[in-house]
Motif scaffolding. Structure first.
Motif, PDB file in Angstrom:
ATOM      1  N   MET A  59     138.466  97.289 -10.275  1.00 62.70           N
ATOM      2  CA  MET A  59     137.940  95.954 -10.028  1.00 62.70           C
ATOM      3  C   MET A  59     136.586  95.814 -10.714  1.00 62.70           C
ATOM      4  SD  MET A  59     136.528  94.120  -6.565  1.00 62.70           S
ATOM      5  CE  MET A  59     135.187  95.276  -6.512  1.00 62.70           C
ATOM      6  N   VAL A  60     136.410  94.685 -11.372  1.00 58.01           N
ATOM      7  CA  VAL A  60     135.117  94.325 -11.943  1.00 58.01           C
ATOM      8  C   VAL A  60     134.646  93.095 -11.187  1.00 58.01           C
ATOM      9  CG1 VAL A  60     133.867  93.596 -14.007  1.00 58.01           C
ATOM     10  CG2 VAL A  60     135.736  95.264 -14.205  1.00 58.01           C
ATOM     11  N   ALA A  61     133.545  93.258 -10.454  1.00 63.89           N
ATOM     12  CA  ALA A  61     132.973  92.154  -9.681  1.00 63.89           C
ATOM     13  C   ALA A  61     131.815  91.565 -10.483  1.00 63.89           C
ATOM     14  CB  ALA A  61     132.481  92.659  -8.330  1.00 63.89           C
ATOM     15  N   VAL A  62     131.972  90.329 -10.919  1.00 59.77           N
ATOM     16  CA  VAL A  62     130.912  89.642 -11.655  1.00 59.77           C
ATOM     17  C   VAL A  62     130.101  88.852 -10.636  1.00 59.77           C
ATOM     18  CG1 VAL A  62     130.332  88.053 -13.512  1.00 59.77           C
ATOM     19  CG2 VAL A  62     132.366  89.514 -13.721  1.00 59.77           C
ATOM     20  N   ASP A  63     128.896  89.337 -10.363  1.00 62.25           N
ATOM     21  CA  ASP A  63     128.002  88.704  -9.398  1.00 62.25           C
ATOM     22  C   ASP A  63     127.294  87.549 -10.092  1.00 62.25           C
ATOM     23  OD1 ASP A  63     125.909  87.961  -7.718  1.00 62.25           O
ATOM     24  OD2 ASP A  63     125.558  90.026  -7.044  1.00 62.25           O
ATOM     25  N   CYS A  64     127.692  86.337  -9.765  1.00 65.11           N
ATOM     26  CA  CYS A  64     127.209  85.129 -10.449  1.00 65.11           C
ATOM     27  C   CYS A  64     125.962  84.529  -9.809  1.00 65.11           C
ATOM     28  CB  CYS A  64     128.316  84.085 -10.502  1.00 65.11           C
ATOM     29  SG  CYS A  64     129.776  84.615 -11.402  1.00 65.11           S
ATOM     30  N   SER A  65     125.356  85.219  -8.864  1.00 65.28           N
ATOM     31  CA  SER A  65     124.205  84.668  -8.149  1.00 65.28           C
ATOM     32  C   SER A  65     122.996  84.470  -9.051  1.00 65.28           C
ATOM     33  CB  SER A  65     123.824  85.565  -6.971  1.00 65.28           C
ATOM     34  OG  SER A  65     123.444  86.856  -7.423  1.00 65.28           O
ATOM     35  N   GLY A  66     122.905  85.211 -10.145  1.00 61.11           N
ATOM     36  CA  GLY A  66     121.758  85.112 -11.039  1.00 61.11           C
ATOM     37  C   GLY A  66     121.952  84.180 -12.216  1.00 61.11           C
ATOM     38  N   LEU A  67     123.092  83.513 -12.287  1.00 58.34           N
ATOM     39  CA  LEU A  67     123.336  82.601 -13.403  1.00 58.34           C
ATOM     40  C   LEU A  67     122.724  81.236 -13.120  1.00 58.34           C
ATOM     41  CD1 LEU A  67     127.023  83.377 -14.427  1.00 58.34           C
ATOM     42  CD2 LEU A  67     124.923  83.964 -15.667  1.00 58.34           C
ATOM     43  N   SER A  68     121.804  80.821 -13.978  1.00 56.71           N
ATOM     44  CA  SER A  68     121.200  79.496 -13.834  1.00 56.71           C
ATOM     45  C   SER A  68     121.977  78.445 -14.609  1.00 56.71           C
ATOM     46  CB  SER A  68     119.742  79.523 -14.310  1.00 56.71           C
ATOM     47  OG  SER A  68     119.675  79.944 -15.662  1.00 56.71           O
ATOM     48  N   PHE A  69     122.868  78.886 -15.513  1.00 60.09           N
ATOM     49  CA  PHE A  69     123.660  77.968 -16.327  1.00 60.09           C
ATOM     50  C   PHE A  69     124.881  78.709 -16.827  1.00 60.09           C
ATOM     51  CE2 PHE A  69     124.846  76.102 -20.435  1.00 60.09           C
ATOM     52  CZ  PHE A  69     125.003  74.769 -20.065  1.00 60.09           C
ATOM     53  N   CYS A  70     125.999  78.003 -16.936  1.00 57.33           N
ATOM     54  CA  CYS A  70     127.215  78.566 -17.530  1.00 57.33           C
ATOM     55  C   CYS A  70     127.984  77.426 -18.171  1.00 57.33           C
ATOM     56  CB  CYS A  70     128.057  79.263 -16.472  1.00 57.33           C
ATOM     57  SG  CYS A  70     129.561  80.024 -17.128  1.00 57.33           S
ATOM     58  N   ASP A  71     128.230  77.543 -19.485  1.00 55.85           N
ATOM     59  CA  ASP A  71     128.983  76.493 -20.181  1.00 55.85           C
ATOM     60  C   ASP A  71     130.424  76.946 -20.390  1.00 55.85           C
ATOM     61  OD1 ASP A  71     128.974  78.237 -22.365  1.00 55.85           O
ATOM     62  OD2 ASP A  71     127.904  76.876 -23.697  1.00 55.85           O
ATOM     63  N   SER A  72     131.160  76.190 -21.191  1.00 61.45           N
ATOM     64  CA  SER A  72     132.577  76.495 -21.417  1.00 61.45           C
ATOM     65  C   SER A  72     132.777  77.849 -22.086  1.00 61.45           C
ATOM     66  CB  SER A  72     133.232  75.391 -22.242  1.00 61.45           C
ATOM     67  OG  SER A  72     132.629  75.294 -23.519  1.00 61.45           O
TER      68      SER A  72
END
Length: 130
Positions: A59-72
């Motif tokens: 399993m790869v858990a991508v912790d998205c709590s630190g993302l301030s922006f994400c585009d396509s």
């Protein structure tokens, strides 16, 4: 696994910087991208995902709590990693999406495709069937 960090080129509001920290878990790893995830900055996360999926991680858990922006571009990177993992009998899950990422997942419908957990511990329990 070791910690990995990277940076990328200029974005619309100055330098687009994304750092990615990699932490081992019992059955996989946690990737913590921090900053803006877009066309210009996706390299460090792409490399971290490739490394994780090239190893033994179930399993790869991508912790998205630190993302301030994400585009396509960022979303497509995550979707492709999920497909690659699935074809190898593994999982890529998302953890603790920031409000911006949660909204993007809702608008695009990707929240229905990914397994999304509030914490890494919950993701790990889900990965082990409990």
């Amino acid at each position: 696994m070791t910690d990995g960090q990277g940076t990328a080129g200029d974005g619309p509001s100055g330098p687009a910087v994304l750092t990615v920290t990699v932490e081992p878990l019992a059955d996989g790893c946690r990737l913590l991208p921090v900053g803006e995830l877009d066309h210009d900055s996706a390299g460090p996360l792409r490399e971290a995902l490739d490394d994780a999926l090239g190893g033994p991680a179930a399993m790869v858990a991508v912790d998205c709590s630190g993302l301030s922006f994400c585009d396509s571009t960022g979303l497509n990177l995550l979707l492709r990693a999920r497909l690659a993992a699935e074809s190898a009998g593994r999982r890529v899950v998302l953890v603790d999406p920031s409000p911006m990422v949660a909204r993007m997942l809702e608008i695009t419908g990707a929240g229905e495709i990914f397994q999304v957990y509030a914490t890494v511990a919950q993701a790990a329990r889900g990965a082990s069937g409990g």
